[in-house]
Design a protein around this motif. Structure first.
Motif, PDB file in Angstrom:
ATOM      1  N   PRO A 189       0.969  -1.127  -0.078  1.00  0.00           N
ATOM      2  CA  PRO A 189      -0.039  -0.012   0.071  1.00  0.00           C
ATOM      3  C   PRO A 189       0.920   1.125   0.123  1.00  0.00           C
ATOM      4  CG  PRO A 189      -0.009  -0.808   2.242  1.00  0.00           C
ATOM      5  CD  PRO A 189       0.872  -1.798   1.224  1.00  0.00           C
ATOM      6  N   SER A 190       0.187   2.685  -0.251  1.00  0.00           N
ATOM      7  CA  SER A 190       1.098   3.807  -0.308  1.00  0.00           C
ATOM      8  C   SER A 190       1.372   4.060   1.009  1.00  0.00           C
ATOM      9  CB  SER A 190       0.109   4.678  -1.017  1.00  0.00           C
ATOM     10  OG  SER A 190      -0.877   5.225  -0.175  1.00  0.00           O
ATOM     11  N   LEU A 191       2.442   4.723   1.062  1.00  0.00           N
ATOM     12  CA  LEU A 191       2.998   5.347   2.517  1.00  0.00           C
ATOM     13  C   LEU A 191       1.835   6.387   3.187  1.00  0.00           C
ATOM     14  CD1 LEU A 191       6.710   6.335   2.524  1.00  0.00           C
ATOM     15  CD2 LEU A 191       5.583   4.227   3.357  1.00  0.00           C
ATOM     16  N   ASP A 192       0.994   7.036   2.581  1.00  0.00           N
ATOM     17  CA  ASP A 192      -0.157   7.781   2.845  1.00  0.00           C
ATOM     18  C   ASP A 192      -1.130   7.035   3.868  1.00  0.00           C
ATOM     19  OD1 ASP A 192       1.039  10.166   2.152  1.00  0.00           O
ATOM     20  OD2 ASP A 192      -0.390  10.489   0.352  1.00  0.00           O
ATOM     21  N   PHE A 193      -1.251   5.787   2.953  1.00  0.00           N
ATOM     22  CA  PHE A 193      -2.194   4.864   3.815  1.00  0.00           C
ATOM     23  C   PHE A 193      -1.603   4.286   5.012  1.00  0.00           C
ATOM     24  CE2 PHE A 193      -3.690   0.353   4.415  1.00  0.00           C
ATOM     25  CZ  PHE A 193      -5.070   0.622   4.532  1.00  0.00           C
ATOM     26  N   VAL A 194      -0.325   3.668   4.890  1.00  0.00           N
ATOM     27  CA  VAL A 194       0.517   3.288   5.837  1.00  0.00           C
ATOM     28  C   VAL A 194       0.584   3.930   7.097  1.00  0.00           C
ATOM     29  CG1 VAL A 194       2.720   2.285   6.776  1.00  0.00           C
ATOM     30  CG2 VAL A 194       1.926   1.647   4.723  1.00  0.00           C
ATOM     31  N   PHE A 195       1.008   5.419   7.012  1.00  0.00           N
ATOM     32  CA  PHE A 195       0.923   6.286   8.129  1.00  0.00           C
ATOM     33  C   PHE A 195      -0.333   6.513   8.693  1.00  0.00           C
ATOM     34  CE2 PHE A 195       5.127   8.171   5.983  1.00  0.00           C
ATOM     35  CZ  PHE A 195       5.690   7.070   6.505  1.00  0.00           C
ATOM     36  N   GLU A 196      -1.447   6.776   7.936  1.00  0.00           N
ATOM     37  CA  GLU A 196      -2.735   6.814   8.467  1.00  0.00           C
ATOM     38  C   GLU A 196      -3.030   5.792   9.165  1.00  0.00           C
ATOM     39  OE1 GLU A 196      -6.116   8.889   9.576  1.00  0.00           O
ATOM     40  OE2 GLU A 196      -4.458   9.555   8.544  1.00  0.00           O
ATOM     41  N   ALA A 197      -2.966   4.437   8.881  1.00  0.00           N
ATOM     42  CA  ALA A 197      -3.217   3.372   9.710  1.00  0.00           C
ATOM     43  C   ALA A 197      -2.426   3.105  10.757  1.00  0.00           C
ATOM     44  CB  ALA A 197      -2.983   2.039   8.868  1.00  0.00           C
ATOM     45  N   ALA A 198      -1.141   3.735  10.891  1.00  0.00           N
ATOM     46  CA  ALA A 198      -0.453   3.846  12.038  1.00  0.00           C
ATOM     47  C   ALA A 198      -0.816   4.513  13.189  1.00  0.00           C
ATOM     48  CB  ALA A 198       0.994   3.977  11.820  1.00  0.00           C
ATOM     49  N   VAL A 232      20.491  -3.174   5.381  1.00  0.00           N
ATOM     50  CA  VAL A 232      19.308  -3.939   4.595  1.00  0.00           C
ATOM     51  C   VAL A 232      17.811  -3.233   4.649  1.00  0.00           C
ATOM     52  CG1 VAL A 232      20.660  -5.912   4.899  1.00  0.00           C
ATOM     53  CG2 VAL A 232      18.953  -5.281   6.890  1.00  0.00           C
ATOM     54  N   GLU A 233      17.547  -2.204   5.676  1.00  0.00           N
ATOM     55  CA  GLU A 233      16.184  -1.850   5.888  1.00  0.00           C
ATOM     56  C   GLU A 233      16.312  -0.546   6.804  1.00  0.00           C
ATOM     57  OE1 GLU A 233      13.470  -3.698   9.306  1.00  0.00           O
ATOM     58  OE2 GLU A 233      13.960  -4.989   7.838  1.00  0.00           O
ATOM     59  N   THR A 234      15.271   0.211   6.508  1.00  0.00           N
ATOM     60  CA  THR A 234      14.902   1.203   7.362  1.00  0.00           C
ATOM     61  C   THR A 234      13.462   0.852   8.193  1.00  0.00           C
ATOM     62  OG1 THR A 234      15.742   2.948   6.007  1.00  0.00           O
ATOM     63  CG2 THR A 234      14.300   3.856   8.069  1.00  0.00           C
ATOM     64  N   GLY A 235      13.394   0.745   9.611  1.00  0.00           N
ATOM     65  CA  GLY A 235      12.137   0.298  10.032  1.00  0.00           C
ATOM     66  C   GLY A 235      11.584   1.515  10.816  1.00  0.00           C
ATOM     67  N   LEU A 236      10.358   1.610  10.572  1.00  0.00           N
ATOM     68  CA  LEU A 236       9.616   2.571  11.304  1.00  0.00           C
ATOM     69  C   LEU A 236       8.607   2.046  12.210  1.00  0.00           C
ATOM     70  CD1 LEU A 236       8.678   5.172   8.152  1.00  0.00           C
ATOM     71  CD2 LEU A 236      10.783   5.115   9.767  1.00  0.00           C
ATOM     72  N   TRP A 237       8.642   2.683  13.552  1.00  0.00           N
ATOM     73  CA  TRP A 237       7.871   2.052  14.759  1.00  0.00           C
ATOM     74  C   TRP A 237       7.016   3.038  15.350  1.00  0.00           C
ATOM     75  CZ3 TRP A 237       7.915  -2.974  14.661  1.00  0.00           C
ATOM     76  CH2 TRP A 237       9.100  -3.575  13.800  1.00  0.00           C
ATOM     77  N   PHE A 238       5.578   2.578  15.516  1.00  0.00           N
ATOM     78  CA  PHE A 238       4.748   3.595  15.995  1.00  0.00           C
ATOM     79  C   PHE A 238       3.947   2.927  17.265  1.00  0.00           C
ATOM     80  CE2 PHE A 238       5.326   4.303  11.630  1.00  0.00           C
ATOM     81  CZ  PHE A 238       5.543   5.720  11.275  1.00  0.00           C
ATOM     82  N   GLY A 239       3.521   3.691  17.925  1.00  0.00           N
ATOM     83  CA  GLY A 239       2.626   3.475  19.330  1.00  0.00           C
ATOM     84  C   GLY A 239       3.497   2.630  20.105  1.00  0.00           C
ATOM     85  N   SER A 240       3.209   1.427  20.664  1.00  0.00           N
ATOM     86  CA  SER A 240       3.660   0.678  21.869  1.00  0.00           C
ATOM     87  C   SER A 240       5.011  -0.015  21.192  1.00  0.00           C
ATOM     88  CB  SER A 240       2.809  -0.252  22.658  1.00  0.00           C
ATOM     89  OG  SER A 240       2.276  -1.063  21.740  1.00  0.00           O
ATOM     90  N   VAL A 241       5.159  -0.234  20.059  1.00  0.00           N
ATOM     91  CA  VAL A 241       6.120  -0.971  19.392  1.00  0.00           C
ATOM     92  C   VAL A 241       7.374  -0.149  19.229  1.00  0.00           C
ATOM     93  CG1 VAL A 241       5.133  -3.055  18.464  1.00  0.00           C
ATOM     94  CG2 VAL A 241       5.501  -0.915  17.009  1.00  0.00           C
ATOM     95  N   ALA A 242       7.194   1.306  19.295  1.00  0.00           N
ATOM     96  CA  ALA A 242       8.270   2.322  19.386  1.00  0.00           C
ATOM     97  C   ALA A 242       8.812   2.434  20.773  1.00  0.00           C
ATOM     98  CB  ALA A 242       7.729   3.536  18.833  1.00  0.00           C
ATOM     99  N   ARG A 243      10.089   2.616  20.996  1.00  0.00           N
ATOM    100  CA  ARG A 243      10.539   2.744  22.585  1.00  0.00           C
ATOM    101  C   ARG A 243      10.521   4.164  22.747  1.00  0.00           C
ATOM    102  NH1 ARG A 243      16.078  -0.384  20.493  1.00  0.00           N
ATOM    103  NH2 ARG A 243      15.705   0.974  18.937  1.00  0.00           N
TER     104      ARG A 243
END
Length: 396
Positions: A189-198, A232-243
């Motif tokens: 999905p698009s990043l806009d959709f992903v960030f909204e879902a987050a 190998v990657e960039t990981g983005l974390w939101f909510g309780s899975v972000a420290r």
């Protein structure tokens, strides 16, 4: 891979045949294997499918180790799959946050979902490509807590889970010869959709290591991961899975060891200064996370030159976040004179690195006409306002 090829491969005959093959090696042994299988009466399509899987399984050992021997792959699915060691780190975040029902949206061949299921998380793996979804279902079949859905991430019922994990497709559709997508609006999905879902659920997002930093959201944690020296990657974390308190992180995985450098923001740079007895090349994850300044202060180093990611110091400090080199000599960068200096030192094996100068190491190497039994590392860069060639020895 075509649907008919997959259907033949996933028959009892096809799977038995695949598991009976000897270890895959390049060369004439492949031709012999193909000829032997055809003599046994197997169709050309089935033989082609099992030989392709044998090749992909051998290639997949870099990412999956011995688990690759019981998995199925597509060419592009393997290329985009998360390494097992990295997937385990992803899954650990959800487990540590006390989350139990995770949707893996854009699961590919199921690498991350495997790690979630291995921690007994209830995972729903969603994949829009029919063939890839079928392969994910095969790979996840040993885990009763995993369910594979052939569908679109953007129509999935988010209310059915506690947390989300996205791996947006960043290449054109297909199983081979796919092309990279550069516009985040074209991701699936698009990043806009992903960030909204987050905004609604604890969410993890896997993106490419070269992610445009302008796309980093103001909230959440950004973590760059390197494995055995490769980012190998960039990981983005939101909510309780972000420290809490962490906005930037560089995770360095080498073999079975993990080390992490974290900060609340991009670190301030250190000053540049004269070249010392040791030169440090920060790990790529540290560079992309913009934590070079914090690393430099930790090891008592300064920049070799402003805006160039080489550090230097007079004392050696061991760190998992940079490769260390002992400086031998420094020369003005001139190919003819450098060739003479290397010849005089009998250097025949030379690792060439460069930053801040317009030099192609592959084109430079033959011009140096290396000869001799000795080895060294050559850095072509800027120091104290001039182009220099730094001859050094890589330290263990």
């Amino acid at each position: 891979m075509q649907r008919t090829d997959l259907e033949q491969l996933m028959t009892a005959e096809g799977l038995r045949l695949l598991d009976s093959l000897p270890p895959y090696t390049n060369g004439s042994s492949i031709l012999r294997s193909v000829a032997d299988l055809r003599k046994q009466g197997h169709s050309a399509a089935l033989v082609g499918a099992v030989m392709t899987q044998a090749r992909l399984r051998a290639k997949a050992k870099v990412k999956f180790g011995p688990f690759a021997e019981r998995m199925l792959f597509t060419e592009s699915g393997l290329e985009q799959a998360t390494r097992l060691s990295v997937a385990a780190a992803h899954a650990g975040r959800f487990q540590a946050a006390g989350l139990t029902r995770v949707a893996d949206l854009g699961c590919g061949i199921g690498a991350d979902a495997l790690a979630f299921a291995a921690l007994d998380l209830e995972v729903t793996a969603v994949e829009r490509d029919e063939i890839t979804a079928a392969i994910a279902a095969y790979n996840l079949a040993p885990f009763p807590s995993a369910t594979v859905v052939h569908g679109d991430a953007e129509t999935f019922d988010l209310e059915s889970v506690d947390a989300l994990y996205f791996d947006p497709a960043r290449r054109t559709s297909g199983h081979t010869n796919t092309a990279r997508l550069t516009d985040p609006a074209d991701f699936s999905p698009s990043l806009d959709f992903v960030f909204e879902a987050a905004r609604s659920r604890p969410t993890g997002v896997k993106l490419g290591p070269g992610l445009d930093r302008a796309l980093l959201p103001e909230t959440g944690e950004a973590q760059w991961i390197s494995v055995d020296g490769q980012v190998v990657e960039t990981g983005l974390w939101f909510g309780s899975v972000a420290r809490p308190g962490i906005r930037r992180a560089a995770l360095v995985i080498r073999g079975d060891t993990r080390h992490e450098l974290t900060a609340a923001a991009d670190s301030d740079d250190v000053e540049q200064g004269p070249l010392g007895g040791y030169l440090y090349e920060p790990d790529g994850s540290v560079i992309r996370a913009r934590l070079i300044g914090d690393l430099a202060r930790t090891i008592g180093a300064h920049l070799v030159s402003s805006q160039i990611a080489y550090l230097t110091a007079d004392a050696l400090v061991e760190t998992p976040f940079a490769s260390a080199f002992r400086v031998r000599e420094v020369f003005p960068y001139n190919v003819s004179s450098l060739k003479r200096e290397l010849r005089a030192r009998r250097i025949g094996s030379l690792e060439i690195k460069k930053r801040g100068v317009d030099v192609d190491p592959a084109a430079l190497r033959p011009r140096l006409a290396l000869q001799g039994p000795e080895q060294a590392t050559l850095f072509v860069t800027r120091a104290e306002g001039r182009h220099v060639a730094i001859l050094a020895d890589r330290l263990p």
